[in-house]
Design a protein around this motif. Structure first.
Motif, PDB file in Angstrom:
ATOM      1  N   VAL A   5       0.849  -1.189   0.000  1.00 41.21           N
ATOM      2  CA  VAL A   5       0.000   0.000   0.000  1.00 41.21           C
ATOM      3  C   VAL A   5       0.884   1.238   0.000  1.00 41.21           C
ATOM      4  CG1 VAL A   5      -1.803   1.283   1.180  1.00 41.21           C
ATOM      5  CG2 VAL A   5      -1.816  -1.221   1.255  1.00 41.21           C
ATOM      6  N   GLU A   6       0.781   2.008  -1.102  1.00 43.93           N
ATOM      7  CA  GLU A   6       1.572   3.235  -1.227  1.00 43.93           C
ATOM      8  C   GLU A   6       0.815   4.430  -0.657  1.00 43.93           C
ATOM      9  OE1 GLU A   6       2.326   0.882  -5.138  1.00 43.93           O
ATOM     10  OE2 GLU A   6       0.639   1.381  -3.831  1.00 43.93           O
ATOM     11  N   SER A   7       1.570   5.408  -0.202  1.00 49.56           N
ATOM     12  CA  SER A   7       0.993   6.661   0.274  1.00 49.56           C
ATOM     13  C   SER A   7       2.011   7.771   0.087  1.00 49.56           C
ATOM     14  CB  SER A   7       0.593   6.543   1.750  1.00 49.56           C
ATOM     15  OG  SER A   7       1.723   6.272   2.554  1.00 49.56           O
ATOM     16  N   GLY A   8       1.533   9.012   0.202  1.00 55.63           N
ATOM     17  CA  GLY A   8       2.439  10.148   0.183  1.00 55.63           C
ATOM     18  C   GLY A   8       2.450  10.956  -1.098  1.00 55.63           C
ATOM     19  N   LEU A  20       7.358   9.327  -0.469  1.00 52.17           N
ATOM     20  CA  LEU A  20       6.423   8.229  -0.671  1.00 52.17           C
ATOM     21  C   LEU A  20       6.759   7.093   0.281  1.00 52.17           C
ATOM     22  CD1 LEU A  20       6.309   8.046  -4.585  1.00 52.17           C
ATOM     23  CD2 LEU A  20       5.008   9.517  -3.031  1.00 52.17           C
ATOM     24  N   SER A  21       5.735   6.367   0.685  1.00 55.71           N
ATOM     25  CA  SER A  21       5.936   5.219   1.559  1.00 55.71           C
ATOM     26  C   SER A  21       5.145   4.025   1.019  1.00 55.71           C
ATOM     27  CB  SER A  21       5.472   5.554   2.975  1.00 55.71           C
ATOM     28  OG  SER A  21       5.771   4.507   3.868  1.00 55.71           O
ATOM     29  N   CYS A  22       5.744   2.861   1.111  1.00 53.45           N
ATOM     30  CA  CYS A  22       5.096   1.621   0.686  1.00 53.45           C
ATOM     31  C   CYS A  22       5.048   0.689   1.896  1.00 53.45           C
ATOM     32  CB  CYS A  22       5.875   0.975  -0.458  1.00 53.45           C
ATOM     33  SG  CYS A  22       5.257  -0.644  -0.973  1.00 53.45           S
ATOM     34  N   THR A  77       8.302  -0.692   5.992  1.00 57.31           N
ATOM     35  CA  THR A  77       7.988   0.155   4.851  1.00 57.31           C
ATOM     36  C   THR A  77       9.231   0.381   3.990  1.00 57.31           C
ATOM     37  OG1 THR A  77       8.450   2.182   6.077  1.00 57.31           O
ATOM     38  CG2 THR A  77       6.168   1.396   6.093  1.00 57.31           C
ATOM     39  N   ASP A  79      10.541   3.481   1.651  1.00 54.84           N
ATOM     40  CA  ASP A  79      10.262   4.882   1.396  1.00 54.84           C
ATOM     41  C   ASP A  79      11.059   5.397   0.203  1.00 54.84           C
ATOM     42  OD1 ASP A  79      10.159   5.565   4.955  1.00 54.84           O
ATOM     43  OD2 ASP A  79       8.602   4.849   3.592  1.00 54.84           O
ATOM     44  N   SER A  94       4.507   3.289  -8.141  1.00 53.45           N
ATOM     45  CA  SER A  94       4.061   2.024  -7.559  1.00 53.45           C
ATOM     46  C   SER A  94       5.255   1.268  -6.995  1.00 53.45           C
ATOM     47  CB  SER A  94       3.381   1.154  -8.616  1.00 53.45           C
ATOM     48  OG  SER A  94       2.283   1.815  -9.209  1.00 53.45           O
ATOM     49  N   GLN A 105      -1.136  -0.442  -5.462  1.00 57.18           N
ATOM     50  CA  GLN A 105      -2.134   0.193  -6.330  1.00 57.18           C
ATOM     51  C   GLN A 105      -1.626   1.472  -6.962  1.00 57.18           C
ATOM     52  OE1 GLN A 105      -1.990   0.681  -3.130  1.00 57.18           O
ATOM     53  NE2 GLN A 105      -2.358   2.870  -2.845  1.00 57.18           N
ATOM     54  N   THR A 107       0.409   5.535  -6.372  1.00 60.29           N
ATOM     55  CA  THR A 107       0.054   6.846  -5.826  1.00 60.29           C
ATOM     56  C   THR A 107       0.490   7.903  -6.836  1.00 60.29           C
ATOM     57  OG1 THR A 107       0.242   8.307  -3.893  1.00 60.29           O
ATOM     58  CG2 THR A 107       2.226   7.098  -4.513  1.00 60.29           C
TER      59      THR A 107
END
Length: 113
Positions: A5-8, A20-22, A77, A79, A94, A105, A107
């Protein structure tokens, strides 16, 4: 299946930074290599950076000196610190893991004034 799950992601001005973080569902120390890829509209997917479980890192020429990939074994994670961002860095980013071939998915990162 490994869950990623990616974010950022987000919108940033040229010259700005994003991190970004995974988040990985499997212990990352047990995954030989983790990768960050990106895909811009109308372009092929591009490998941005990779990190092995013994700390070896590799970068695309286009991001060397600006991006840094790192792993956090306590948070599990991977990053991606992105500095000095350019409009051409705009893409969906991704993460990918090599043990089972799983993808996150993605970001969206948009670099624009």
């Amino acid at each position: 299946q490994v869950q990623l799950v990616e974010s950022g992601g987000g919108l940033v001005q040229p010259g700005g930074s994003l991190r970004l973080s995974c988040a990985v569902s499997k212990k990352i120390a047990d995954i030989y290599t983790m990768y960050w890829y990106r895909q811009a509209p109308g372009k092929q997917r591009e490998l941005v950076a990779s990190i092995s479980n013994f700390g070896r890192t590799r970068y695309a020429d286009s991001v060397k000196g600006r991006f840094t990939i790192s792993s956090d074994n306590t948070k599990n994670t991977i990053d991606l610190q992105m500095n000095s961002l350019k409009p051409e860095d705009t893409a969906v980013y991704s993460c990918y893991e090599s043990s089972m071939g799983s993808w996150g998915q993605g970001t969206q990162v948009t670099v624009s004034s």
